[in-house]
Scaffold this active site. Structure first.
Site, PDB file in Angstrom:
ATOM      1  CB  SER A 144      23.464  54.559  22.802  1.00  0.00           C
ATOM      2  OG  SER A 144      23.332  53.946  24.069  1.00  0.00           O
ATOM      3  CE1 TYR A 157      24.297  59.460  25.560  1.00  0.00           C
ATOM      4  CE2 TYR A 157      23.267  57.363  26.147  1.00  0.00           C
ATOM      5  CZ  TYR A 157      24.252  58.071  25.482  1.00  0.00           C
ATOM      6  OH  TYR A 157      25.186  57.398  24.733  1.00  0.00           O
TER       7      TYR A 157
END
Length: 251
Positions: A144, A157
């Site tokens: 990501s 995250y």
């Protein structure tokens, strides 16, 4: 074995209900992929996904897999590879977590880290060894852009994805020259069930667009894929922005 265009005939998905993974599986089945393994927690959603892919003409198997149960990975994944060569492993499991909640509840933050990073290290090493033994195959890792630089809004995250991204890059270097190949995919904000209700970020994309980028990356035997490609430039600029300025951005 992969076909002449580098596309797989067999696919193992770790995270069998991931919308990105299923969009990728659908796209590859329309090409030449005929055998698909969906690995995930046994749920009606996993079986529904398998039935849908079967309706497209693929032979689909489901296998119980839990990223957090690392002690079972060797046995579970070993069973899959024992059935025959796997051309492509798509590592697509992960959890977003809830930053505000997870800051207050450290055990919840640990679960995010263990799922996204520890579980991936375990499964990634096992699959990489199997691909190396075969002498061919690709491991595609869904990372990501959140891992490129820690943001106040999602640093738990983001840090887990940063660890995953670094691990995958190093694994790719370790496998270089063996016939096995690692490709890291760095999407931005993806419209999915995971992001439902969240404020859309700039340069948002879709599972189908990520699937298209994965296919093109496999054809080129790329090592890193950004989705959309513009994010490569954007994140390079943000990565080098002085910290004092970065803190003032609405990110």
């Amino acid at each position: 074995m992969k076909d002449a265009f580098g596309l797989p005939q067999s696919l193992l998905v770790l995270g069998g209900t991931s919308e990105i993974a299923l969009a990728t599986a659908r796209r590859l089945i329309t090409r030449r992929t005929r055998t698909v393994w969906l690995a995930g927690r046994p749920t009606p959603a996993l079986e529904e996904a398998a039935e849908h892919l079967r309706s497209l003409g693929a032979q689909v198997h489901t296998v119980a897999f839990d990223a957090l149960d690392t002690e079972s990975h060797e046995w579970v994944l070993g069973k899959v590879f024992a059935e025959g060569d796997i051309d492509l492993v798509l590592m697509a499991f992960g959890v977003l977590g809830d930053q505000a909640h997870d800051e207050r509840e450290p055990l919840a933050a640990v679960r995010v880290a263990q799922t996204n990073y520890t579980g991936a290290v375990s499964a990634g090493l096992i699959c990489a060894r199997a691909l190396q033994t075969q002498g061919h195959g690709s491991l595609v890792v869904l990372s990501s852009v959140a891992g490129e630089r820690a943001r106040r809004a999602n640093f738990i995250y983001g840090s887990s994805k940063a660890g995953l991204d670094t691990f995958a890059q190093g694994l790719g270097d370790a496998l270089h020259g063996t016939g096995a190949h690692v490709m890291v995919v760095r999407p931005g904000f993806v419209h999915s069930k995971m992001t439902a209700g969240m404020t859309e970020a700039p340069l948002a994309t879709t599972p189908e667009a990520v699937a298209t980028a994965i296919e093109l990356g496999l054809r080129r035997r790329a090592e890193t894929v950004w989705v959309p490609g513009t994010l490569r430039v954007v994140m390079s600029a943000l990565r080098h922005l002085p910290r004092a300025l970065f803190r003032r951005l609405p990110v």
